[in-house]
Write a protein that holds these residues in place. Structure first.
Motif, PDB file in Angstrom:
ATOM      1  N   THR A 158     -21.679  39.787  -2.793  1.00 19.45           N
ATOM      2  CA  THR A 158     -20.691  40.058  -3.835  1.00 19.45           C
ATOM      3  C   THR A 158     -20.050  41.407  -3.560  1.00 19.45           C
ATOM      4  O   THR A 158     -20.430  42.117  -2.632  1.00 19.45           O
ATOM      5  CB  THR A 158     -21.335  40.027  -5.236  1.00 19.45           C
ATOM      6  OG1 THR A 158     -20.313  40.094  -6.233  1.00 19.45           O
ATOM      7  CG2 THR A 158     -22.298  41.180  -5.422  1.00 19.45           C
ATOM      8  N   TYR A 159     -19.065  41.773  -4.361  1.00 18.32           N
ATOM      9  CA  TYR A 159     -18.333  43.021  -4.147  1.00 18.32           C
ATOM     10  C   TYR A 159     -17.872  43.561  -5.489  1.00 18.32           C
ATOM     11  O   TYR A 159     -17.726  42.822  -6.467  1.00 18.32           O
ATOM     12  CB  TYR A 159     -17.119  42.785  -3.229  1.00 18.32           C
ATOM     13  CG  TYR A 159     -16.069  41.884  -3.840  1.00 18.32           C
ATOM     14  CD1 TYR A 159     -14.927  42.415  -4.445  1.00 18.32           C
ATOM     15  CD2 TYR A 159     -16.214  40.497  -3.854  1.00 18.32           C
ATOM     16  CE1 TYR A 159     -13.977  41.596  -5.029  1.00 18.32           C
ATOM     17  CE2 TYR A 159     -15.273  39.677  -4.428  1.00 18.32           C
ATOM     18  CZ  TYR A 159     -14.154  40.228  -5.017  1.00 18.32           C
ATOM     19  OH  TYR A 159     -13.211  39.414  -5.605  1.00 18.32           O
ATOM     20  N   TYR A 160     -17.634  44.890  -5.547  1.00 22.60           N
ATOM     21  CA  TYR A 160     -17.204  45.544  -6.782  1.00 22.60           C
ATOM     22  C   TYR A 160     -16.259  46.692  -6.444  1.00 22.60           C
ATOM     23  O   TYR A 160     -16.396  47.338  -5.392  1.00 22.60           O
ATOM     24  CB  TYR A 160     -18.404  46.119  -7.559  1.00 22.60           C
ATOM     25  CG  TYR A 160     -19.424  45.095  -7.949  1.00 22.60           C
ATOM     26  CD1 TYR A 160     -19.277  44.324  -9.091  1.00 22.60           C
ATOM     27  CD2 TYR A 160     -20.564  44.886  -7.149  1.00 22.60           C
ATOM     28  CE1 TYR A 160     -20.226  43.368  -9.440  1.00 22.60           C
ATOM     29  CE2 TYR A 160     -21.512  43.938  -7.492  1.00 22.60           C
ATOM     30  CZ  TYR A 160     -21.330  43.182  -8.642  1.00 22.60           C
ATOM     31  OH  TYR A 160     -22.264  42.236  -8.976  1.00 22.60           O
ATOM     32  N   SER A 161     -15.343  46.975  -7.340  1.00 27.18           N
ATOM     33  CA  SER A 161     -14.531  48.184  -7.255  1.00 27.18           C
ATOM     34  C   SER A 161     -15.347  49.321  -7.874  1.00 27.18           C
ATOM     35  O   SER A 161     -15.870  49.183  -8.982  1.00 27.18           O
ATOM     36  CB  SER A 161     -13.218  48.008  -8.015  1.00 27.18           C
ATOM     37  OG  SER A 161     -12.496  49.213  -8.051  1.00 27.18           O
ATOM     38  N   CYS A 162     -15.484  50.446  -7.142  1.00 26.33           N
ATOM     39  CA  CYS A 162     -16.324  51.522  -7.648  1.00 26.33           C
ATOM     40  C   CYS A 162     -15.925  52.852  -7.026  1.00 26.33           C
ATOM     41  O   CYS A 162     -15.019  52.914  -6.179  1.00 26.33           O
ATOM     42  CB  CYS A 162     -17.796  51.232  -7.370  1.00 26.33           C
ATOM     43  SG  CYS A 162     -18.279  51.536  -5.671  1.00 26.33           S
ATOM     44  N   CYS A 163     -16.588  53.911  -7.458  1.00 27.92           N
ATOM     45  CA  CYS A 163     -16.405  55.251  -6.904  1.00 27.92           C
ATOM     46  C   CYS A 163     -17.698  55.694  -6.236  1.00 27.92           C
ATOM     47  O   CYS A 163     -18.779  55.487  -6.784  1.00 27.92           O
ATOM     48  CB  CYS A 163     -16.039  56.254  -7.997  1.00 27.92           C
ATOM     49  SG  CYS A 163     -14.351  56.115  -8.594  1.00 27.92           S
ATOM     50  N   GLU A 236     -24.821  44.270 -13.831  1.00 26.82           N
ATOM     51  CA  GLU A 236     -24.944  43.192 -12.858  1.00 26.82           C
ATOM     52  C   GLU A 236     -25.101  43.751 -11.449  1.00 26.82           C
ATOM     53  O   GLU A 236     -25.942  43.286 -10.666  1.00 26.82           O
ATOM     54  CB  GLU A 236     -23.706  42.299 -12.929  1.00 26.82           C
ATOM     55  CG  GLU A 236     -23.681  41.200 -11.892  1.00 26.82           C
ATOM     56  CD  GLU A 236     -22.357  40.448 -11.874  1.00 26.82           C
ATOM     57  OE1 GLU A 236     -21.569  40.640 -10.923  1.00 26.82           O
ATOM     58  OE2 GLU A 236     -22.125  39.666 -12.818  1.00 26.82           O
ATOM     59  N   ALA A 237     -24.304  44.765 -11.108  1.00 32.72           N
ATOM     60  CA  ALA A 237     -24.366  45.348  -9.768  1.00 32.72           C
ATOM     61  C   ALA A 237     -25.747  45.935  -9.494  1.00 32.72           C
ATOM     62  O   ALA A 237     -26.318  45.723  -8.418  1.00 32.72           O
ATOM     63  CB  ALA A 237     -23.288  46.417  -9.610  1.00 32.72           C
ATOM     64  N   PHE A 238     -26.285  46.655 -10.475  1.00 36.09           N
ATOM     65  CA  PHE A 238     -27.596  47.273 -10.272  1.00 36.09           C
ATOM     66  C   PHE A 238     -28.682  46.213 -10.128  1.00 36.09           C
ATOM     67  O   PHE A 238     -29.583  46.332  -9.295  1.00 36.09           O
ATOM     68  CB  PHE A 238     -27.914  48.194 -11.447  1.00 36.09           C
ATOM     69  CG  PHE A 238     -29.210  48.941 -11.295  1.00 36.09           C
ATOM     70  CD1 PHE A 238     -29.321  49.974 -10.387  1.00 36.09           C
ATOM     71  CD2 PHE A 238     -30.320  48.591 -12.049  1.00 36.09           C
ATOM     72  CE1 PHE A 238     -30.516  50.664 -10.233  1.00 36.09           C
ATOM     73  CE2 PHE A 238     -31.521  49.268 -11.892  1.00 36.09           C
ATOM     74  CZ  PHE A 238     -31.611  50.306 -10.990  1.00 36.09           C
ATOM     75  N   ARG A 239     -28.603  45.151 -10.925  1.00 36.05           N
ATOM     76  CA  ARG A 239     -29.600  44.088 -10.840  1.00 36.05           C
ATOM     77  C   ARG A 239     -29.565  43.416  -9.464  1.00 36.05           C
ATOM     78  O   ARG A 239     -30.617  43.151  -8.860  1.00 36.05           O
ATOM     79  CB  ARG A 239     -29.346  43.065 -11.945  1.00 36.05           C
ATOM     80  CG  ARG A 239     -30.421  41.977 -12.025  1.00 36.05           C
ATOM     81  CD  ARG A 239     -30.171  41.024 -13.158  1.00 36.05           C
ATOM     82  NE  ARG A 239     -28.977  40.214 -12.956  1.00 36.05           N
ATOM     83  CZ  ARG A 239     -27.859  40.351 -13.634  1.00 36.05           C
ATOM     84  NH1 ARG A 239     -27.762  41.281 -14.572  1.00 36.05           N
ATOM     85  NH2 ARG A 239     -26.810  39.582 -13.391  1.00 36.05           N
ATOM     86  N   ILE A 240     -28.370  43.165  -8.948  1.00 34.41           N
ATOM     87  CA  ILE A 240     -28.263  42.527  -7.634  1.00 34.41           C
ATOM     88  C   ILE A 240     -28.732  43.475  -6.534  1.00 34.41           C
ATOM     89  O   ILE A 240     -29.379  43.056  -5.561  1.00 34.41           O
ATOM     90  CB  ILE A 240     -26.817  42.059  -7.391  1.00 34.41           C
ATOM     91  CG1 ILE A 240     -26.471  40.915  -8.358  1.00 34.41           C
ATOM     92  CG2 ILE A 240     -26.621  41.610  -5.949  1.00 34.41           C
ATOM     93  CD1 ILE A 240     -25.067  40.413  -8.244  1.00 34.41           C
ATOM     94  N   MET A 241     -28.432  44.773  -6.681  1.00 36.71           N
ATOM     95  CA  MET A 241     -28.938  45.748  -5.708  1.00 36.71           C
ATOM     96  C   MET A 241     -30.464  45.735  -5.675  1.00 36.71           C
ATOM     97  O   MET A 241     -31.074  45.747  -4.597  1.00 36.71           O
ATOM     98  CB  MET A 241     -28.450  47.152  -6.069  1.00 36.71           C
ATOM     99  CG  MET A 241     -26.996  47.424  -5.790  1.00 36.71           C
ATOM    100  SD  MET A 241     -26.601  49.124  -6.252  1.00 36.71           S
ATOM    101  CE  MET A 241     -24.823  49.134  -5.988  1.00 36.71           C
ATOM    102  N   GLU A 242     -31.081  45.738  -6.849  1.00 37.44           N
ATOM    103  CA  GLU A 242     -32.544  45.694  -6.906  1.00 37.44           C
ATOM    104  C   GLU A 242     -33.090  44.460  -6.203  1.00 37.44           C
ATOM    105  O   GLU A 242     -34.046  44.532  -5.429  1.00 37.44           O
ATOM    106  CB  GLU A 242     -33.004  45.688  -8.365  1.00 37.44           C
ATOM    107  CG  GLU A 242     -33.030  47.034  -9.030  1.00 37.44           C
ATOM    108  CD  GLU A 242     -33.656  46.975 -10.411  1.00 37.44           C
ATOM    109  OE1 GLU A 242     -34.296  47.957 -10.806  1.00 37.44           O
ATOM    110  OE2 GLU A 242     -33.512  45.937 -11.094  1.00 37.44           O
TER     111      GLU A 242
END
Length: 1110
Positions: A158-163, A236-242
């Motif tokens: 997956t992918y996300y817009s982030c800093c 969601e991003a943190f959960r997938i990273m974990e």
């Protein structure tokens, strides 16, 4: 890259874009500020604010509709070369066909269709079709592949817009999460930033804050910390990273789990949906303590009729391979576990307004469960019936009733002459204190439990509510303990599903001797030695059978310390076969990963326990700066469920809570113990005093209601001369644990386990590295800091093959049970890749040949694998060795076993001798004397040194030297010097050959050397030797194999040329090579093993200075 056609308003974009080329219906534009000096800062800043595709792509191609203000972007590119490729494709494939269309609308439709087809072909993977927004995901996938150039096996999740934050400065960009890496890409103020963090390098993953943002994701690696923030989807991003970090670490660093989990076998099958399903599976397996193999198929919102409350309770149904589970939305209100083998029928009832979509599930104990509000009821019932049929077919009904309580109170004999145990009640009453009073308490408890059974059920399918939790916390009556342990753990289902299994295991394991059985025999008499049951051979024999049978069932675990204590207590309350299945439930369901080679599960929970101490007991955590002391003390609490450090009559109450609530009960009880001793612990002066405080407290946890006479605990740590310790009632301690620390859910504990498993596994990796370095450091001159960096490169090369070479058995080679030095080893291709990066002997195309020879030289045991010490030692010679050591290493690389007969590039086309014996040679008196001394020394000592080098081997030696001098600043002088030395050695070999054939002694050796030769002759000899291998030589033939030269001859000859001496003695720096290797290791692997030359590597370094790599 091709883009899904999106409309852009050209009028407002003219100030940001410059048109470079036009052709009919297409326009190629460049972002203003890219490629010119003006406008860079303004446009770059605007790009960062807009967060648009244009920001990351300075070039684009538009589809033009003549006369309309709206255009469509169909392609973009980061470089002019990339965008020109797309432009050329449009000119060659589309422009000449557009003239056949009559209307502009048809042209636009045709072009858009073609572009969409190109995108579909580019991303042939079906990944995008599985996403909620397949078009956007496909576009992101194309960008990910173009920007990072990973192999196709590196699958984007997956992918996300982030800093990405650098101090207080954010860099806006895109975060890509793939199966093996976290990648970040940004294009800001004309500078491109690429960041690649392998999941296997992640040491810590946490949610925190900085000066500006209140919620950021911090990723800690061995080199630095990275902070990421995003406005949307951070949970969601943190959960997938974990999940990705956890899956990757378990797959690559924990073979014990890798072999047990089929989901880790093929990482290319992982998707975002798979991760969500995996997390759901793990939650329900942990919550209901289901077998590891159980896979959840349906999770549905529904309501269950609860007769004790006379209403429907809202919750969720979870249906797996062999179970139907229900948990209420209100925590602790009602949980139900229904094994399919207990189910008699599954029926759909009439749908009404009061009972929408009802389903009735009937079980053998004449109970029925009514579920309503089930979506897609028909499909659910059909699937459940199908699985019910499979369960009944594979496990014929064999119901071992537990209703006869008398079997628990007496001895009886089963088949195979196995003693069936329920020892406690047999030996109970002779040791009872205050018999009448204790018996009254037992009857009161039994009455309460019987009332509860009547209302909530007495099978594994009972309604599990807060009321039963309170009864368990009070302590289960002795007569019911074994039965309820079987029901709470669902061991009763395994017992009923496997008739005769235990007896067959006992027969199969009887008399077999292995490491596990030896350890079992050693520990048998240490298992509750104070208890009368295990002071006789009958109890010891039963304990031996259960432990040996389990070791035979599960050789991966075999036998671990503390299993004997747990099993002995199980035998006190259950029959022998029941105790076996209880042990199976504890080891394989309730405490997964606890009882294995490295007890990873116990260490993970200890790390999580430290976090809970910091959170719930901050004053204690502040006083004891290093909580590892407490965690080392509490390790036995978790491994033995307090049985080894509490009096038995008290510890069994903790075991009651464990079988009902799982590991959560041990966590909260441990916190309660620390809280009860917090004041004393804060006043303690050292770790030993803290251990004494906790040991004395736990030894004085009593159970006044127990009918058992207290047995002396042999694990106490206090002496009789100390002050008496206050007695604590175990029921009060357990009640406090539920009231003060019972708010932790299974979900929260599983999330903590995700985080701390990363830390524990990385801690093991650090231990491995430190032990390997400790062994290697004394044998090399490389400084420890550089040696550590070299080890990281060595390990990464191993792991890169694990990422993408799924057909290679390399992943099986990382076995944590091996010796530290053998855990990471490189095969031939991996070694070659790393050698090219770190070796100072760069020989152009010949480098790979040299690497192959080095591999064969280091592979002394012929297992085709090289350990780190071998690489470190050879690099130490190259960088820090004396000249004679370097020449000796080069010499060994050109004789067997390093040089083989069938090796490519080693066969010389030479059929005739290299030189005629009449060719003159320039030689000084000093060299003549040196050669005489060497000959005399050899005759005197008859040394058993390295074998002499043949003519073919010498040719390869010369070729290597020639290749090593290429691009050196003193290249011309080195060529001249090696030409002289080569000519000298060639004639030395011929003289030795002639002397040998004529039978002359070594004293005549140097007298045969001739006078002077012109420089042009020397050049000719060198040119023939290295470039054409003397194809035109007209010399007379010499018998093959007679021409030889020794290491001493080569070394003595090289010492005559100062330029060669300077070359081999000049200091070499390993640090620049290591820094370059860090930057290049990934790029070289992903570019199909195309390694740059020495000159190109400097260019790569300069280009990658702006890139970030973990």
């Amino acid at each position: 890259m091709w883009l899904k056609p999106e409309e852009v308003l050209l009028k407002n974009a003219l100030r940001l874009w410059v048109t470079q080329r036009t052709s009919g219906y297409f326009i190629l534009q460049r972002r203003r500020g890219h490629g010119d000096a003006g406008g860079r800062r303004l446009v770059g800043a605007l790009d960062a604010v807009l967060d648009s595709n244009a920001r990351v792509a300075p070039f684009r191609i538009l589809l033009q509709v003549p006369g309309a203000p709206v255009y469509s972007a169909i392609a973009c590119g980061a470089t002019l070369e990339e965008i020109n490729q797309h432009w050329e494709w449009l000119e060659q494939n589309l422009l000449h066909t557009l003239s056949v269309f009559d209307s502009k609308e048809d042209i636009v439709s045709f072009v858009k269709g073609k572009i969409k087809g190109l995108i579909a072909e580019t991303t042939s993977s079906k990944l995008a079709e599985l996403e909620e927004e397949p078009e956007k995901f496909r576009e992101a996938l194309v960008k990910f592949e173009a920007r990072f150039n990973f192999p196709e096996a590196e699958k984007l999740i997956t992918y996300y817009s982030c800093c990405c934050w650098k101090g207080k400065v954010p860099r806006q960009g895109w975060l890509y999460l793939s199966i093996n890496h976290l990648c970040f890409y940004s294009f800001f103020l004309g500078k491109e930033l690429k960041l690649i963090i392998p999941w296997v390098d992640v040491q810590k993953l946490e949610r925190t804050s900085n000066v500006i943002m209140t919620d950021i994701i911090r990723i800690t690696t061995p080199s630095k910390e990275r902070d990421f923030s995003m406005f949307l989807n951070i949970d969601e991003a943190f959960r997938i990273m974990e999940q990705l970090a956890d899956v990757t670490l378990r797959r690559l660093l924990d073979n014990e789990i890798f072999e047990l989990d089929p989901g880790l076998q093929d990482p290319t099958q992982i998707t975002k949906r798979d991760l969500e399903a995996r997390a759901q599976n793990e939650f329900f397996r942990a919550f209901f303590r289901l077998p590891r193999k159980e896979m959840v198929h349906e999770v549905l919102d529904c309501s269950l009729w609860t007769p004790f409350s006379r209403c429907h309770t809202a919750g969720r149904m979870c249906a797996s391979d062999s179970y139907i589970c229900f948990t209420s939305k209100e925590s602790g209100c009602c949980d139900v576990l229904i094994p399919l083998r207990e189910v008699v029928s599954i029926e759909k009832m009439e749908d009404t307004s009061l009972l929408p979509n009802p389903v009735i599930i009937s079980i053998r104990s004449k109970m029925a469960f009514q579920f309503i509000e089930l979506k897609d009821r028909d499909s659910l019932v059909e699937n459940l019936l199908q699985r019910l049929k499979q369960v009944n077919a594979s496990n014929p009904v064999y119901y071992n009733s537990l209703k006869n309580k008398d079997t628990v109170l007496s001895f009886c004999t089963a088949r195979c002459s196995l003693v069936v145990f329920g020892y406690l009640s047999v030996i109970l009453y002779p040791f009872v204190q205050n018999f009448n009073w204790s018996r009254k308490l037992v009857r009161i408890k039994e009455s309460l439990w019987n009332d509860h059974f009547a209302e909530y059920g007495r099978t594994v399918c009972m309604f599990r509510t807060e009321k039963i939790r309170k009864l368990v916390a009070m302590g289960i009556p002795e007569s019911l303990r074994g039965e309820l342990w079987l029901l709470f753990s669902d061991a009763v289902t395994d017992l009923a599903s496997h008739p005769g299994y235990y007896e067959n295991l006992v027969e199969a394991s009887m008399g077999k001797c292995c490491i596990a059985t030896e350890e079992i025999e050693r520990d048998l008499h240490r298992s509750l030695p104070e208890h009368p049951t295990f002071q006789s051979e009958t109890g010891i024999a039963a304990l031996r059978r259960v432990l040996t049978a389990y070791a035979h069932r599960n050789p991966k675990i075999g036998y671990c310390q503390s299993m004997n204590i747990l099993t002995s207590v199980l035998l006190l309350y259950a029959k022998e076969e029941e105790a076996f299945w209880l042990l199976v439930a504890v080891c394989e369901r309730m405490l997964p990963d606890y009882f294995n080679h490295r007890v990873i599960g116990a260490q993970v929970d200890q790390s999580a326990f430290e976090e809970l101490i910091k959170e719930r007991l901050p004053e204690l955590a502040e006083h004891m700066k290093d909580l590892t002391t407490l965690s080392s003390i509490s390790l036995s609490w978790f491994l033995t469920l307090f049985l080894s450090i509490m009096p038995l009559e008290s510890a069994v109450n903790a075991v009651d809570c464990f079988f009902f609530d799982g590991i959560k009960a041990i966590f909260q009880l441990g916190l309660a113990v620390l809280e009860a001793n917090a004041v004393e612990l804060c006043n303690s002066k050292d770790d030993g005093q803290a251990l004494m405080i906790l040991s004395r407290f736990l030894d004085h946890v009593k159970n006044e209601e127990s009918p058992l006479s207290p047995f002396k605990n042999h694990h106490t740590f206090f002496s009789d001369d100390q002050e008496p310790c206050a007695v604590t009632e175990v029921a009060d301690l357990i009640r406090d644990s539920y009231e003060k620390f019972g708010d932790y859910s299974v979900d929260l504990i599983e999330q903590m386990r995700y985080r701390h498993r990363i830390r524990v596994l990385q801690s093991h990796e650090d231990t491995t590295k430190q032990n390997v370095l400790r062994v290697v450091i004394p044998d090399v001159s490389i400084v420890p800091e550089h040696l550590e960096e070299l080890y990281d490169l060595f390990k990464r090369e191993h792991l890169i093959s694990c990422y993408w070479d799924l057909t290679s058995p390399v992943i099986e080679r990382h076995d944590p049970s091996r010796a530290y030095a053998e855990q990471y080893r490189l095969d031939h291709q991996q070694f070659t890749n790393l050698y090219k990066l770190v070796s100072p002997w760069t020989c152009g195309e010949h480098t790979e040949v040299l690497a192959e020879r080095m591999f064969r030289l280091l592979d002394e045991n012929m297992d085709h694998l090289i350990e780190f010490k071998g690489l470190a030692c050879c690099l130490d010679v190259m960088y820090n060795g004396e000249m004679n050591e370097k020449i000796k290493l080069l010499y060994r690389l050109h004789i067997p076993p390093a040089l083989t007969e069938d090796e490519r590039d080693s066969q010389s086309p030479l059929k005739n001798p290299l030189l005629s014996t009449s060719r003159p040679l320039v030689i000084g008196k000093q060299l003549k004397q040196m050669l005489k001394d060497l000959a005399k020394e050899k005759d005197a000592k008859m040394e058993k040194g390295l074998p002499k080098m043949s003519q073919r081997e010498f040719i390869q030696f010369c070729k290597t030297l020639y290749s090593m001098f290429h691009e050196d600043p003193e290249e011309n002088d080195l060529y001249q010097a090696i030409a002289t030395v080569t000519t000298l050695l060639l004639q030395i070999g011929e003289v030795g050959q002639r002397s040998s054939s004529s039978g002359s002694g070594s004293g005549e050796f140097t007298d045969d050397l001739q006078g002077e030769a012109a420089a042009s002759d020397q050049d000719a000899v060198f040119s023939d030797t290295v470039k054409t291998p003397w194809k035109d030589s007209q010399s007379s033939p010499v018998a093959k194999g007679d021409w030889t030269v020794s290491l001493e001859h080569i070394l003595a000859s090289l010492l005559t040329e100062q330029s060669l001496v300077n070359f081999f003695e000049k200091p070499l720096e390993l640090k620049p090579k290591l820094e370059n290797a860090k930057l290049s290791q990934y790029s070289l692997k992903t570019n199909g093993m195309s390694y740059p030359s020495r000159g190109e590597q400097v260019k790569v370094n300069s280009q990658q200075q702006t890139s970030l790599s973990s």
